[in-house]
Design a protein around this motif. Sequence first.
Motif, PDB file in Angstrom:
ATOM      1  N   SER A   1      -5.330   5.349   4.318  1.00 31.77           N
ATOM      2  CA  SER A   1      -6.702   4.861   4.116  1.00 31.77           C
ATOM      3  C   SER A   1      -7.030   3.732   5.085  1.00 31.77           C
ATOM      4  CB  SER A   1      -6.894   4.378   2.678  1.00 31.77           C
ATOM      5  OG  SER A   1      -6.737   5.455   1.783  1.00 31.77           O
ATOM      6  N   TYR A   2      -6.065   2.850   5.303  1.00 32.24           N
ATOM      7  CA  TYR A   2      -6.261   1.748   6.247  1.00 32.24           C
ATOM      8  C   TYR A   2      -6.464   2.278   7.667  1.00 32.24           C
ATOM      9  CZ  TYR A   2      -5.137  -2.083   9.393  1.00 32.24           C
ATOM     10  OH  TYR A   2      -5.171  -2.995  10.412  1.00 32.24           O
ATOM     11  N   VAL A   3      -5.644   3.254   8.072  1.00 32.35           N
ATOM     12  CA  VAL A   3      -5.783   3.835   9.412  1.00 32.35           C
ATOM     13  C   VAL A   3      -7.166   4.456   9.562  1.00 32.35           C
ATOM     14  CG1 VAL A   3      -4.921   5.612  11.005  1.00 32.35           C
ATOM     15  CG2 VAL A   3      -3.292   4.207   9.708  1.00 32.35           C
ATOM     16  N   ALA A   4      -7.581   5.242   8.571  1.00 35.80           N
ATOM     17  CA  ALA A   4      -8.901   5.886   8.631  1.00 35.80           C
ATOM     18  C   ALA A   4     -10.024   4.855   8.684  1.00 35.80           C
ATOM     19  CB  ALA A   4      -9.082   6.815   7.433  1.00 35.80           C
ATOM     20  N   ALA A   5      -9.932   3.814   7.860  1.00 35.45           N
ATOM     21  CA  ALA A   5     -10.972   2.779   7.843  1.00 35.45           C
ATOM     22  C   ALA A   5     -11.022   2.024   9.169  1.00 35.45           C
ATOM     23  CB  ALA A   5     -10.724   1.812   6.688  1.00 35.45           C
ATOM     24  N   THR A   6      -9.870   1.748   9.739  1.00 36.62           N
ATOM     25  CA  THR A   6      -9.812   1.045  11.018  1.00 36.62           C
ATOM     26  C   THR A   6     -10.451   1.886  12.116  1.00 36.62           C
ATOM     27  OG1 THR A   6      -7.821  -0.144  10.352  1.00 36.62           O
ATOM     28  CG2 THR A   6      -8.251  -0.006  12.720  1.00 36.62           C
ATOM     29  N   LEU A   7     -10.115   3.165  12.155  1.00 37.95           N
ATOM     30  CA  LEU A   7     -10.698   4.059  13.157  1.00 37.95           C
ATOM     31  C   LEU A   7     -12.210   4.197  12.954  1.00 37.95           C
ATOM     32  CD1 LEU A   7      -7.953   6.840  13.289  1.00 37.95           C
ATOM     33  CD2 LEU A   7      -8.393   5.069  15.009  1.00 37.95           C
ATOM     34  N   ALA A   8     -12.634   4.302  11.699  1.00 35.91           N
ATOM     35  CA  ALA A   8     -14.070   4.432  11.409  1.00 35.91           C
ATOM     36  C   ALA A   8     -14.822   3.179  11.862  1.00 35.91           C
ATOM     37  CB  ALA A   8     -14.294   4.687   9.924  1.00 35.91           C
ATOM     38  N   ARG A   9     -14.265   1.992  11.585  1.00 37.52           N
ATOM     39  CA  ARG A   9     -14.909   0.743  12.019  1.00 37.52           C
ATOM     40  C   ARG A   9     -15.031   0.682  13.534  1.00 37.52           C
ATOM     41  NH1 ARG A   9     -11.851  -1.405   7.828  1.00 37.52           N
ATOM     42  NH2 ARG A   9     -10.199  -2.064   9.241  1.00 37.52           N
ATOM     43  N   ALA A  10     -14.121   1.352  14.233  1.00 32.61           N
ATOM     44  CA  ALA A  10     -14.152   1.359  15.698  1.00 32.61           C
ATOM     45  C   ALA A  10     -15.035   2.471  16.257  1.00 32.61           C
ATOM     46  CB  ALA A  10     -12.735   1.512  16.239  1.00 32.61           C
ATOM     47  N   GLY A  11     -15.638   3.254  15.360  1.00 30.65           N
ATOM     48  CA  GLY A  11     -16.538   4.305  15.807  1.00 30.65           C
ATOM     49  C   GLY A  11     -15.844   5.579  16.257  1.00 30.65           C
TER      50      GLY A  11
ATOM     51  N   LEU B   1       9.718   8.205   3.997  1.00 25.18           N
ATOM     52  CA  LEU B   1      10.611   9.249   3.502  1.00 25.18           C
ATOM     53  C   LEU B   1      10.904   9.183   2.010  1.00 25.18           C
ATOM     54  CD1 LEU B   1      13.178   9.212   6.463  1.00 25.18           C
ATOM     55  CD2 LEU B   1      11.079  10.568   6.218  1.00 25.18           C
ATOM     56  N   GLU B   2      10.661   8.060   1.376  1.00 21.33           N
ATOM     57  CA  GLU B   2      11.013   7.904  -0.035  1.00 21.33           C
ATOM     58  C   GLU B   2       9.760   7.972  -0.913  1.00 21.33           C
ATOM     59  OE1 GLU B   2      13.525   4.538  -0.773  1.00 21.33           O
ATOM     60  OE2 GLU B   2      14.890   5.082   0.869  1.00 21.33           O
ATOM     61  N   GLY B   3       9.870   8.754  -1.961  1.00 18.19           N
ATOM     62  CA  GLY B   3       8.750   8.948  -2.880  1.00 18.19           C
ATOM     63  C   GLY B   3       8.288   7.683  -3.571  1.00 18.19           C
ATOM     64  N   LYS B   4       9.164   6.710  -3.717  1.00 14.47           N
ATOM     65  CA  LYS B   4       8.765   5.480  -4.401  1.00 14.47           C
ATOM     66  C   LYS B   4       7.711   4.692  -3.624  1.00 14.47           C
ATOM     67  CE  LYS B   4      12.537   2.561  -2.656  1.00 14.47           C
ATOM     68  NZ  LYS B   4      13.742   1.820  -3.029  1.00 14.47           N
ATOM     69  N   PHE B   5       7.484   5.066  -2.359  1.00 13.10           N
ATOM     70  CA  PHE B   5       6.481   4.400  -1.549  1.00 13.10           C
ATOM     71  C   PHE B   5       5.211   5.234  -1.399  1.00 13.10           C
ATOM     72  CE2 PHE B   5      10.506   2.548   0.159  1.00 13.10           C
ATOM     73  CZ  PHE B   5      10.288   1.243  -0.246  1.00 13.10           C
ATOM     74  N   ALA B   6       5.008   6.221  -2.263  1.00 16.98           N
ATOM     75  CA  ALA B   6       3.843   7.112  -2.146  1.00 16.98           C
ATOM     76  C   ALA B   6       2.526   6.337  -2.178  1.00 16.98           C
ATOM     77  CB  ALA B   6       3.876   8.163  -3.243  1.00 16.98           C
ATOM     78  N   ASP B   7       2.441   5.311  -3.011  1.00 18.80           N
ATOM     79  CA  ASP B   7       1.200   4.530  -3.075  1.00 18.80           C
ATOM     80  C   ASP B   7       0.948   3.786  -1.763  1.00 18.80           C
ATOM     81  OD1 ASP B   7       3.447   2.831  -3.690  1.00 18.80           O
ATOM     82  OD2 ASP B   7       2.065   1.334  -4.495  1.00 18.80           O
ATOM     83  N   LYS B   8       2.006   3.272  -1.149  1.00 15.47           N
ATOM     84  CA  LYS B   8       1.863   2.572   0.126  1.00 15.47           C
ATOM     85  C   LYS B   8       1.520   3.544   1.256  1.00 15.47           C
ATOM     86  CE  LYS B   8       4.637  -1.328  -1.275  1.00 15.47           C
ATOM     87  NZ  LYS B   8       4.297  -1.088  -2.658  1.00 15.47           N
ATOM     88  N   GLN B   9       2.071   4.743   1.195  1.00 11.22           N
ATOM     89  CA  GLN B   9       1.730   5.766   2.185  1.00 11.22           C
ATOM     90  C   GLN B   9       0.240   6.072   2.128  1.00 11.22           C
ATOM     91  OE1 GLN B   9       4.270   9.023   1.040  1.00 11.22           O
ATOM     92  NE2 GLN B   9       6.138   7.908   1.552  1.00 11.22           N
ATOM     93  N   GLN B  10      -0.286   6.254   0.928  1.00 10.40           N
ATOM     94  CA  GLN B  10      -1.701   6.564   0.776  1.00 10.40           C
ATOM     95  C   GLN B  10      -2.585   5.400   1.224  1.00 10.40           C
ATOM     96  OE1 GLN B  10      -2.835   9.643   0.234  1.00 10.40           O
ATOM     97  NE2 GLN B  10      -4.763   8.714   0.811  1.00 10.40           N
ATOM     98  N   LYS B  11      -2.189   4.197   0.859  1.00 12.32           N
ATOM     99  CA  LYS B  11      -2.966   3.018   1.283  1.00 12.32           C
ATOM    100  C   LYS B  11      -2.934   2.856   2.799  1.00 12.32           C
ATOM    101  CE  LYS B  11      -2.500   0.541  -3.053  1.00 12.32           C
ATOM    102  NZ  LYS B  11      -1.852  -0.560  -3.777  1.00 12.32           N
ATOM    103  N   TYR B  12      -1.803   3.165   3.419  1.00 14.40           N
ATOM    104  CA  TYR B  12      -1.711   3.074   4.875  1.00 14.40           C
ATOM    105  C   TYR B  12      -2.630   4.106   5.524  1.00 14.40           C
ATOM    106  CZ  TYR B  12       0.227   3.234   9.599  1.00 14.40           C
ATOM    107  OH  TYR B  12       0.373   3.231  10.966  1.00 14.40           O
TER     108      TYR B  12
END
Length: 184
Positions: free
Chosen positions: A67-77, A54-65
């Motif tokens: 990316s992590y979710v997408a990469a994890t799903l991609a690794r799982a096919g 909810l807080e804008g100061k965490f925008a970089d962490k939101q984006q990294k998360y």
Amino acid sequence: LATPEDAAIAFFNPAWRAKSPIGSFVSVDAKRPDRYAVYLGQSGLGLPNRDYYLEGKFADKQQKYKSYVAATLARAGIADAEHAAEDIYALELQIAQAHWDPAKRRNRDLTYNLKTIEQLESFAPDAPWRAMLSAAELGGIDEVIVREDDAVAKTAAIIAATPIATLRNYLKFHLINSNADVLP
């Protein structure tokens, strides 16, 4: 899983070791310490707490998360992992918006809401509570303590309204993530 109800039941299955939008655990009853109780409470976020969504100061962490979710799903096919990650993040954002802030969660009087199963069903009718508790091997209980009561009710409504494809992907990601310590 064919319906949001199926997904809600699967979320409570402890064999999955996966994060659930509504958490359940057994602990000593805070107001009746001579017995144990089943607690229900807010849960389901991949980031540390609601503020990270909810807080804008965490925008970089939101984006990294994301990316992590997408990469994890991609690794799982998982097909179309980027789109699935966006849907998962959007669901978690809705859940975060329902969550209590950390200060409110520390109020022990607000976090003790004893309800019979019938009261729980009336209070938060969007969830198949009896089936969910049975999936958690807690089907014989008569009452629960709901910690963040309105957050639990709102989350139950969110899950009931979420497309099943998103709930499946949410469960897949959190299943993989929760078991990452034993995966190659």
